[in-house]
Enzyme design. Sequence first.
Site, PDB file in Angstrom:
ATOM      1  CB  ALA A 183       9.341   9.987  -0.125  1.00  0.00           C
ATOM      2  CE  LYS A 218       6.338  -6.747   4.985  1.00  0.00           C
ATOM      3  NZ  LYS A 218       7.713  -7.231   5.168  1.00  0.00           N
ATOM      4  CG  HIS A 269      18.039   6.040   0.259  1.00  0.00           C
ATOM      5  ND1 HIS A 269      17.222   6.374   1.308  1.00  0.00           N
ATOM      6  CD2 HIS A 269      17.821   6.982  -0.691  1.00  0.00           C
ATOM      7  CE1 HIS A 269      16.532   7.465   1.006  1.00  0.00           C
ATOM      8  NE2 HIS A 269      16.865   7.845  -0.205  1.00  0.00           N
ATOM      9  CB  SER A 291      -0.937  -0.010   1.209  1.00  0.00           C
ATOM     10  OG  SER A 291      -0.180  -0.151   2.405  1.00  0.00           O
ATOM     11  N   GLY A 305      12.169  14.457  -0.211  1.00  0.00           N
ATOM     12  CA  GLY A 305      12.391  15.454  -1.276  1.00  0.00           C
ATOM     13  C   GLY A 305      11.172  15.729  -2.116  1.00  0.00           C
ATOM     14  N   GLY A 306      10.723  14.757  -2.889  1.00  0.00           N
ATOM     15  CA  GLY A 306       9.553  14.986  -3.708  1.00  0.00           C
ATOM     16  C   GLY A 306       9.457  14.108  -4.933  1.00  0.00           C
ATOM     17  CD  GLU A 312      15.317  16.336  -4.730  1.00  0.00           C
ATOM     18  OE1 GLU A 312      15.454  15.265  -5.341  1.00  0.00           O
ATOM     19  OE2 GLU A 312      14.570  16.463  -3.745  1.00  0.00           O
ATOM     20  CG  HIS A 338      21.072   9.351   2.076  1.00  0.00           C
ATOM     21  ND1 HIS A 338      21.730  10.157   2.973  1.00  0.00           N
ATOM     22  CD2 HIS A 338      20.338  10.163   1.290  1.00  0.00           C
ATOM     23  CE1 HIS A 338      21.390  11.414   2.740  1.00  0.00           C
ATOM     24  NE2 HIS A 338      20.550  11.446   1.726  1.00  0.00           N
ATOM     25  NE  ARG A 361      16.486   6.874  -5.819  1.00  0.00           N
ATOM     26  CZ  ARG A 361      15.908   7.591  -4.844  1.00  0.00           C
ATOM     27  NH1 ARG A 361      14.615   7.864  -4.918  1.00  0.00           N
ATOM     28  NH2 ARG A 361      16.598   7.999  -3.802  1.00  0.00           N
TER      29      ARG A 361
HETATM   30  C1  FAD Z   1      13.733   8.085   3.945  1.00  0.00           C
HETATM   31  C2  FAD Z   1      13.381   7.976   2.485  1.00  0.00           C
HETATM   32  C3  FAD Z   1      13.333   9.120   1.697  1.00  0.00           C
HETATM   33  C4  FAD Z   1      12.989   9.023   0.337  1.00  0.00           C
HETATM   34  N1  FAD Z   1      12.861  10.166  -0.401  1.00  0.00           N
HETATM   35  C5  FAD Z   1      12.400  10.072  -1.691  1.00  0.00           C
HETATM   36  C6  FAD Z   1      12.099  11.239  -2.442  1.00  0.00           C
HETATM   37  O1  FAD Z   1      12.224  12.363  -1.972  1.00  0.00           O
HETATM   38  N2  FAD Z   1      11.644  11.077  -3.728  1.00  0.00           N
HETATM   39  C7  FAD Z   1      11.480   9.851  -4.307  1.00  0.00           C
HETATM   40  O2  FAD Z   1      11.078   9.771  -5.461  1.00  0.00           O
HETATM   41  N3  FAD Z   1      11.741   8.744  -3.587  1.00  0.00           N
HETATM   42  C8  FAD Z   1      12.183   8.821  -2.307  1.00  0.00           C
HETATM   43  N4  FAD Z   1      12.408   7.673  -1.598  1.00  0.00           N
HETATM   44  C9  FAD Z   1      12.150   6.375  -2.245  1.00  0.00           C
HETATM   45  C10 FAD Z   1      10.640   6.161  -2.365  1.00  0.00           C
HETATM   46  O3  FAD Z   1      10.018   6.592  -1.183  1.00  0.00           O
HETATM   47  C11 FAD Z   1      10.297   4.702  -2.613  1.00  0.00           C
HETATM   48  O4  FAD Z   1      11.093   4.178  -3.617  1.00  0.00           O
HETATM   49  C12 FAD Z   1       8.834   4.539  -3.030  1.00  0.00           C
HETATM   50  O5  FAD Z   1       8.011   5.207  -2.118  1.00  0.00           O
HETATM   51  C13 FAD Z   1       8.464   3.074  -3.117  1.00  0.00           C
HETATM   52  O6  FAD Z   1       7.086   2.973  -3.294  1.00  0.00           O
HETATM   53  P1  FAD Z   1       6.406   1.525  -3.427  1.00  0.00           P
HETATM   54  O7  FAD Z   1       4.959   1.746  -3.561  1.00  0.00           O
HETATM   55  O8  FAD Z   1       7.088   0.758  -4.495  1.00  0.00           O
HETATM   56  O9  FAD Z   1       6.787   0.788  -2.072  1.00  0.00           O
HETATM   57  P2  FAD Z   1       6.505   1.211  -0.551  1.00  0.00           P
HETATM   58  O10 FAD Z   1       6.075   2.603  -0.441  1.00  0.00           O
HETATM   59  O11 FAD Z   1       7.683   0.797   0.231  1.00  0.00           O
HETATM   60  O12 FAD Z   1       5.277   0.275  -0.153  1.00  0.00           O
HETATM   61  C14 FAD Z   1       5.456  -1.123  -0.039  1.00  0.00           C
HETATM   62  C15 FAD Z   1       4.245  -1.709   0.628  1.00  0.00           C
HETATM   63  O13 FAD Z   1       4.279  -3.124   0.542  1.00  0.00           O
HETATM   64  C16 FAD Z   1       3.935  -3.682   1.800  1.00  0.00           C
HETATM   65  N5  FAD Z   1       4.504  -5.033   1.847  1.00  0.00           N
HETATM   66  C17 FAD Z   1       5.789  -5.413   1.726  1.00  0.00           C
HETATM   67  N6  FAD Z   1       5.896  -6.749   1.795  1.00  0.00           N
HETATM   68  C18 FAD Z   1       4.643  -7.232   1.961  1.00  0.00           C
HETATM   69  C19 FAD Z   1       4.094  -8.528   2.130  1.00  0.00           C
HETATM   70  N7  FAD Z   1       4.856  -9.631   2.144  1.00  0.00           N
HETATM   71  N8  FAD Z   1       2.755  -8.646   2.297  1.00  0.00           N
HETATM   72  C20 FAD Z   1       1.959  -7.558   2.326  1.00  0.00           C
HETATM   73  N9  FAD Z   1       2.427  -6.296   2.175  1.00  0.00           N
HETATM   74  C21 FAD Z   1       3.746  -6.147   1.994  1.00  0.00           C
HETATM   75  C22 FAD Z   1       4.500  -2.701   2.788  1.00  0.00           C
HETATM   76  O14 FAD Z   1       3.917  -2.877   4.046  1.00  0.00           O
HETATM   77  C23 FAD Z   1       4.126  -1.390   2.111  1.00  0.00           C
HETATM   78  O15 FAD Z   1       2.790  -1.071   2.363  1.00  0.00           O
HETATM   79  C24 FAD Z   1      12.745   7.757  -0.239  1.00  0.00           C
HETATM   80  C25 FAD Z   1      12.797   6.610   0.541  1.00  0.00           C
HETATM   81  C26 FAD Z   1      13.090   6.713   1.903  1.00  0.00           C
HETATM   82  C27 FAD Z   1      13.107   5.459   2.719  1.00  0.00           C
END
Ligand code: FAD
Length: 541
Positions: free
Chosen positions: A51, A40, A352, A18, A53-54, A124, A245, A387
């Site tokens: 996240a 989860k 990261h 999610s 930055g943006g 950035e 990072h 990236r």
């Molecule tokens: C501190 C930080 C700062 C960041 N800053 C930026 C930024 O400024 N700009 C940018 O573009 N990116 C940034 N990123 C990276 C970016 O946030 C992520 O790459 C992106 O949000 C990933 O999105 P997603 O939907 O793929 O996964 P996520 O947002 O990680 O969501 C994964 C979901 O899957 C669920 N899940 C995992 N395994 C299971 C399972 N077995 N069963 C059920 N559910 C499960 C988790 O609970 C979660 O809900 C940052 C990351 C971090 C950690």
Amino acid sequence: MLRSLPVPLTTDYLVIGSGVAGLTFALEAAAHGDVVLITKRSADESNTKYAQGGVAAVLSTADSFAAHIADTLTAGAGLCHERTVEIAVKEGPARVRALQDIGARFDLAEGAARGDADLDLHLEGGHSARRVAHAADMTGREVERALLEAVKASPRVRILENHCAVDLITLAKYGGPEVCAGAYVLDEDSGQVVTFLARAVVLASGGAGKVYLYTTNPDVASGDGVAMAYRAGAEIANLEFYQFHPTCLYHPQARRFLLTEAMRGEGAVLRRVDGSAFMKEHDPRGDLAPRDVVARAVDFEMKKTGAEHVLLDITDKKPAFVRDRFPNIYEECLRWGIDITQQPIPVVPAAHFMCGGVTTNFEGRTTIPGLWAIGECASTGLHGANRLASNSLLEGLVFGHRAGVALKDIDRSKPWPEVPEWEVGDATPSDEAVIITQNWDELRRLMWNYVGIVRSNSRLRRAARRIALLQEEIAEYYWKHVVTRDLLELRNIACVAQLVVECAASRRESRGLHFTIDYPDVDPKLARDTVLKRGVPAHGR
Ligand SMILES: Cc1cc2nc3c(=O)[nH]c(=O)nc-3n(C[C@H](O)[C@H](O)[C@H](O)COP(=O)(O)OP(=O)(O)OC[C@H]3O[C@@H](n4cnc5c(N)ncnc54)[C@H](O)[C@@H]3O)c2cc1C
């Protein structure tokens, strides 16, 4: 003896995760069918929420698609898939506007009214124009909030919290065609493993930062999607490219908290624990060298001195300036007893972002029919070997939406397949949780020390041997005990660790985020992806 479940739970779309990708998909797919979205922990817990930055997108007339494409390709060090980059860049602006339409509040340029086209755009590192839409320095929280509210308002989406996917159900395993038909899911509240069948299974499970000892990622980031897809036989790519990072708060009790590179931009200096500055010894640009160079230098100093951390020092600046410029960082560090205006901050680099993942086409389709992957768990070809900042929220938005559109006409004509229910067999409740914590620590530490920012053939060989041993122990424990989330995550981080090592060992050059002292230069002949799948070792393609 395999028994079939009389009433497995069925849905059109089963979404695992999610974050930005899973929610974007669910929102689109709900226009075409019923969605079950499992996650989860609480629905908002994800990398997305943290996240800062943006979202990078071309949103001003001073910018151009060509420039965003060129910047992404430069960061990717020769491995980006150009068509993927073009799609992400050209569809990005519409996806940011769609977020605004559902209520996401990005910062507006001075004088602009809400709903106006005029966003305040940040510049950035690596970007040649202002193109990062943001909500202060908590963009992810706002994106997650807006998407989650919209999804919750949809009557066709059912969100199940505290549900952890255990494994994908592939019919080939039961003598059928190679099709993914659903997943076994641990309902943590009841302790039962439930069978879900779906016309399409969509992995949106995020990254795998927990594979490393230090990470900016929350606990949910244990690479479950990649591990499940690998076990099911899907193709995986480019896991050697893990982004670190350079500066995260080091404190025994604190969650890894990211300290923005803007601090060094404003004059903060990296020092050894004895107080000596070291960046100039590594790069003529000193503390203003690019992220990868700084991460490698910090890693080098920690390994050489054996220190647990280095220091980031901004005490030369006036306290009022520091408090005004970095209010969140000031408050967060103070919470842990560190007044950054008076004392240097203990920092370590931290894992990261996972650039590789489950390979997909431009719509999220994996190599297994019925299985889709979007967001950080996918390898779309957008990031190549490194990236570009703020391109990952963009990736989740663009490819989450594309997958939703591509899956609008799913075939509902076939009867649901008969699959066995989860067999508990003779499994007993876990009696020695210490085995899990011991293996968990060992794995993450060895990945940090041997497969981290700087690698070598011998370190990778050592890591591979130890991971294989740990996997044997984990497998033995897994089959004897009733599954818990901790055990599932441990099994998955061990699997991802194995795959990272395999990918890293097969790349005999240094490129992008992969640096090895045995092959310190780029080899132009190796400008290709590393791919592998179960039974097929890592190779270039
Ligand atoms: C501190 C930080 C700062 C960041 N800053 C930026 C930024 O400024 N700009 C940018 O573009 N990116 C940034 N990123 C990276 C970016 O946030 C992520 O790459 C992106 O949000 C990933 O999105 P997603 O939907 O793929 O996964 P996520 O947002 O990680 O969501 C994964 C979901 O899957 C669920 N899940 C995992 N395994 C299971 C399972 N077995 N069963 C059920 N559910 C499960 C988790 O609970 C979660 O809900 C940052 C990351 C971090 C950690």
